[in-house]
Design an enzyme around this catalytic site. Structure first.
Site, mmCIF file in Angstrom:
data_model
loop_
_atom_site.group_PDB
_atom_site.id
_atom_site.type_symbol
_atom_site.label_atom_id
_atom_site.label_comp_id
_atom_site.label_asym_id
_atom_site.label_seq_id
_atom_site.Cartn_x
_atom_site.Cartn_y
_atom_site.Cartn_z
ATOM 1 N N HIS A 1 -2.325 1.586 6.978
ATOM 2 C CA HIS A 1 -3.059 1.276 6.044
ATOM 3 C C HIS A 1 -3.570 1.920 4.904
ATOM 4 C CE1 HIS A 1 -3.934 -2.481 2.052
ATOM 5 N NE2 HIS A 1 -5.847 -0.947 2.595
ATOM 6 N N CYS B 1 0.125 -1.493 -0.083
ATOM 7 C CA CYS B 1 0.095 0.021 0.039
ATOM 8 C C CYS B 1 0.879 1.197 0.039
ATOM 9 C CB CYS B 1 -0.848 0.383 1.230
ATOM 10 S SG CYS B 1 0.031 0.063 3.004
ATOM 11 N N HIS C 1 -6.305 0.945 -3.758
ATOM 12 C CA HIS C 1 -5.656 0.415 -2.805
ATOM 13 C C HIS C 1 -4.783 -0.892 -2.607
ATOM 14 C CE1 HIS C 1 -7.733 -2.698 -0.219
ATOM 15 N NE2 HIS C 1 -8.650 -1.698 -0.796
#
Length: 163
Positions: A121, A69, A133
């Site tokens: 994240h 990510c 993502h």
């Protein structure tokens, strides 16, 4: 003949009603008042779309090897906007300008607590309550909704690197 003509006209009127366009959905207040996107933000979103389905790799920093990510965000911001954004998701969050969720614009970053750790994240907001993502689950860059239960429960913050 008049009866057939009346019947044809009635049928034509009914079909014309079926063929008309549905009314436009009402504009959302936030979308109506939103400032135009910067060219860099637009480039970030377009570049993010180009990486959909790229493979995931923990610690990955480029599409050929795979991206995680934070690597995805760093790579896209560098390639599309010429911005140096690096480090972990938490590092990236620390350096961005806070944005309220209702003030999100495409190109902004969204952060989640996915590993019982704050800012674990990150994704790129693309508009319409969606973000791109690189999740470890399913191993591919993809689009998800901020409203999806998993992400809604884990949403922490949003940041911007654009004016």
């Amino acid at each position: 003949m008049t009866r057939k003509l009346t019947h044809c006209l009635s049928l034509a009127a009914a079909l014309a009603g079926c063929g008309s366009l549905p009314p436009s959905p009402p504009e959302r207040p936030a979308e109506r008042a939103a400032a135009p996107l910067s060219a860099k933000a637009q480039d970030v979103v377009l570049y993010a779309f180009s990486l959909i389905d790229t493979g995931y790799r923990f610690g990955g920093k480029n599409p050929e090897a795979g991206l995680d990510c934070s690597g995805m965000v760093s790579y896209i911001y560098g390639q599309a906007a010429g911005l140096k954004v690096s480090g972990s998701a938490a590092d990236i969050a620390r350096n961005g300008r806070p944005v309220p969720r209702q003030g999100l614009k495409p190109g902004d970053l969204v952060f989640f607590n996915t590993m019982n750790r704050s800012y674990s994240h990150v994704g790129i907001y693309i508009g319409d309550d969606r973000f791109v993502h690189a999740p470890a689950t399913n191993g591919r860059i993809r689009i998800d909704s901020l409203g999806a239960r998993y992400y809604a429960e884990r949403f922490e913050a949003a940041r911007s690197y654009f004016d």
